[in-house]
Design an enzyme around this catalytic site. Structure first.
Site, short mmCIF file in Angstrom:
data_model
loop_
_atom_site.label_atom_id
_atom_site.label_comp_id
_atom_site.label_asym_id
_atom_site.label_seq_id
_atom_site.Cartn_x
_atom_site.Cartn_y
_atom_site.Cartn_z
N CYS A 1 39.59 43.31 52.62
CA CYS A 1 39.53 44.19 53.56
C CYS A 1 40.29 44.41 54.36
O CYS A 1 41.53 45.78 54.52
CB CYS A 1 38.19 43.84 53.92
SG CYS A 1 38.27 41.99 54.46
N1 LIG Z 1 32.35 40.78 53.11
C1 LIG Z 1 33.20 41.51 53.50
O1 LIG Z 1 33.54 41.69 54.07
C2 LIG Z 1 34.24 41.66 51.69
C3 LIG Z 1 34.09 41.03 50.60
N2 LIG Z 1 34.59 41.06 50.13
C4 LIG Z 1 34.74 40.58 48.41
O2 LIG Z 1 33.34 40.18 48.33
C5 LIG Z 1 32.46 39.94 46.98
C6 LIG Z 1 32.00 39.08 47.71
O3 LIG Z 1 31.63 39.22 49.26
P1 LIG Z 1 30.35 39.48 49.80
O4 LIG Z 1 28.94 40.27 49.87
O5 LIG Z 1 30.77 39.05 51.54
O6 LIG Z 1 29.55 38.01 49.80
P2 LIG Z 1 28.03 37.29 50.42
O7 LIG Z 1 28.12 35.55 50.45
O8 LIG Z 1 27.87 38.08 51.20
O9 LIG Z 1 27.53 37.55 48.63
C7 LIG Z 1 27.57 37.16 47.78
C8 LIG Z 1 26.74 37.32 46.48
O10 LIG Z 1 27.40 36.13 45.24
C9 LIG Z 1 26.00 35.88 44.81
N3 LIG Z 1 26.17 34.96 44.24
C10 LIG Z 1 26.77 33.41 43.94
N4 LIG Z 1 27.10 32.72 43.37
C11 LIG Z 1 26.97 33.45 42.00
C12 LIG Z 1 26.63 32.94 40.46
N5 LIG Z 1 27.14 32.68 40.04
N6 LIG Z 1 26.56 34.49 39.50
C13 LIG Z 1 25.97 35.23 39.90
N7 LIG Z 1 25.72 35.55 42.20
C14 LIG Z 1 26.29 34.96 42.33
C15 LIG Z 1 25.17 35.46 45.75
O11 LIG Z 1 23.68 34.57 46.00
P3 LIG Z 1 23.50 33.83 46.24
O12 LIG Z 1 23.95 32.49 46.10
O13 LIG Z 1 21.71 34.04 45.70
O14 LIG Z 1 23.25 33.67 43.56
C16 LIG Z 1 25.74 37.25 46.74
O15 LIG Z 1 24.29 37.03 46.37
C17 LIG Z 1 33.53 38.41 47.98
O16 LIG Z 1 34.33 37.94 46.27
C18 LIG Z 1 33.98 38.66 48.76
O17 LIG Z 1 35.57 37.70 49.13
C19 LIG Z 1 36.19 42.02 49.71
C20 LIG Z 1 35.89 42.97 51.06
C21 LIG Z 1 35.25 42.71 51.86
C1 LIG Z 2 36.03 37.29 58.30
C2 LIG Z 2 36.72 36.88 57.12
O1 LIG Z 2 36.35 35.94 56.74
N1 LIG Z 2 37.10 37.53 56.53
C3 LIG Z 2 37.31 36.97 55.36
C4 LIG Z 2 38.61 38.43 54.07
C5 LIG Z 2 37.12 38.76 53.28
C6 LIG Z 2 37.97 39.69 52.34
O2 LIG Z 2 38.34 40.83 52.58
O3 LIG Z 2 37.68 39.82 51.24
P1 LIG Z 2 38.56 38.92 49.76
O4 LIG Z 2 38.07 37.55 50.35
O5 LIG Z 2 37.83 39.03 48.38
O6 LIG Z 2 39.51 39.03 49.78
C7 LIG Z 2 38.56 36.30 54.98
O7 LIG Z 2 39.50 35.85 56.04
O8 LIG Z 2 38.34 35.34 54.07
#
Ligand SMILES: NC(=O)C1=CN([C@@H]2O[C@H](COP(=O)(O)OP(=O)(O)OC[C@H]3O[C@@H](n4cnc5c(N)ncnc54)[C@H](OP(=O)(O)O)[C@@H]3O)[C@@H](O)[C@H]2O)C=CC1
Ligand SMILES: CC(=O)N[C@@H](CCC(=O)OP(=O)(O)O)C(=O)O
Length: 335
Positions: free
Chosen positions: A154
């Site tokens: 992000c």
């Molecule tokens: N949040 C953000 O703004 C951003 C996030 N990302 C990246 O995107 C990815 C997802 O982020 P986010 O949605 O915030 O994460 P969350 O923590 O909100 O969700 C993670 C999901 O993964 C599931 N999960 C965990 N372990 C496993 C497994 N072994 N197999 C299958 N499913 C699994 C969890 O469910 P459960 O634990 O119940 O299994 C949950 O549904 C991460 O890699 C993050 O770094 C990238 C850019 C921005």
């Molecule tokens: C507020 C906050 O905690 N933000 C996350 C960034 C989330 C993100 O961009 O995702 P990736 O982990 O996929 O790179 C952090 O700093 O780790």
């Protein structure tokens, strides 16, 4: 119709993907998965994310046999932690699925990057080499051919979209590292509870100073070192990056404006707001847009770049990549 599976569907980005896949006329949602022992397995996704009620009420399923799930999918969206994506992406790829990974597991090629910044040794160098970085506005030709797209982080999305036009046009003084200060809403840390993200603990503070994994991600893909300092803000979603950079000798405000307006004249999801305009969160929250404003004084430029971290910073950028990869109209399921 492309059969589409979402892994990590119960998380914040997974739920956004679920909505978009449901709305996409050429994608068929065939499975929403969580971990094998998830406490949420069996629950309708709309029990966790009430705003999906009546749109998508399908149950979350435990991911037990990745290869079996891969056999029934054309497209797999991984909204899972880096380590999980690292382990399962190759298994889906072996089943000829096209994989869009939202994690950082395949974003940066380079010795020691994964041990130093992610705490694990990368085991899939061949896929890391083949992975295409999904910065949609800048990598369209490669994304169109990719089996594995590493959707950018992000903060890197907000930062690179602002800086790239100036770097590509040779307008920056390469010896002075751009300084990026960015504030993110708490959803950036995902849905899982942690002390740092609990209501009474969240304040406004810098974190990851000189050590955040997005600094090398931004530098590697810009080809320019940067100073990057993330901040956590006490709001739910959105990122505002304020970036200060030194212009090369003799570069004018008009050249800066021309570079940004040329870069984004034809890109509906990146809006170059204009000189002396300042991007704000309110205009991009809950949308797939990135807004960029800029001001020039003497030899310095200050850029502001705003996105929704869950959308342009993750899920809707993944959807842009799907639209590019399969030749769908670029804004499908996004606007
Ligand atoms: N949040 C953000 O703004 C951003 C996030 N990302 C990246 O995107 C990815 C997802 O982020 P986010 O949605 O915030 O994460 P969350 O923590 O909100 O969700 C993670 C999901 O993964 C599931 N999960 C965990 N372990 C496993 C497994 N072994 N197999 C299958 N499913 C699994 C969890 O469910 P459960 O634990 O119940 O299994 C949950 O549904 C991460 O890699 C993050 O770094 C990238 C850019 C921005
Ligand atoms: C507020 C906050 O905690 N933000 C996350 C960034 C989330 C993100 O961009 O995702 P990736 O982990 O996929 O790179 C952090 O700093 O780790």
């Amino acid at each position: 119709m492309l059969k589409t599976v979402i892994v990590g569907a119960s998380g914040y980005t997974g739920a956004e993907l679920t909505r978009m896949v449901h709305q996409h006329p050429s994608l068929e949602l065939v499975g929403l998965y969580v971990s094998a022992n998830s406490a949420d397995a069996g629950k309708p996704i709309s029990d966790l994310h009430g705003w999906l009620k009546g749109q998508v009420d399908a149950p979350l399923q435990p991911l037990k046999d990745v290869s079996e799930v891969g056999k029934k999918a054309d497209v797999v969206l991984l909204a899972t932690a880096h380590e999980v994506s690292h382990d399962i992406a190759p298994l889906f790829l072996e089943q000829q699925c096209t994989v869009m990974d939202l994690s950082g597991a395949f974003r940066v090629k380079g010795d020691n990057f994964y041990p130093d910044y992610y705490g694990f040794e990368h085991q899939h160098g061949e896929w890391l080499d083949k992975a295409v970085y999904g910065l949609a506005e800048w990598n369209e030709a490669e994304i169109a051919q990719a089996d594995l797209v590493a959707v950018p982080g992000c903060y890197p999305t907000a930062s690179q979209l602002a800086l790239k036009p100036l770097i590509e046009a040779g307008l920056l003084d390469g010896k002075q590292w751009p300084v990026i200060n960015a504030v993110s809403g708490v959803s950036g840390a995902g849905r899982k509870a942690s002390m740092a993200n609990s209501f009474c603990e969240v304040s406004l503070n810098a974190y990851g100073i000189f050590s955040h994994r997005h600094q090398p991600e931004i530098s590697a893909h810009l080809g320019q070192d940067v100073i990057f300092t993330p901040h956590l803000g006490n709001f739910k979603r959105g990122i505002l990056a304020t970036i200060t950079a030194k212009l090369a000798d003799g570069v004018t405000e008009a050249q800066v404006s021309e570079a940004l307006e040329n870069a984004y004249g034809d890109t509906p999801l990146v809006r170059a707001l204009g000189v002396n305009q300042s991007a704000k969160l309110q205009s991009v929250q809950q949308t797939g847009y990135c807004d960029i404003g800029w001001s020039v004084q003497g030899q310095h430029v200050i850029l502001t770049s705003a996105i929704d971290n869950l959308l342009k910073g993750a899920a809707s950028q993944a959807m842009q990549c799907i639209n590019i990869r399969f030749g769908f109209s670029p804004l499908t399921a996004i606007v």
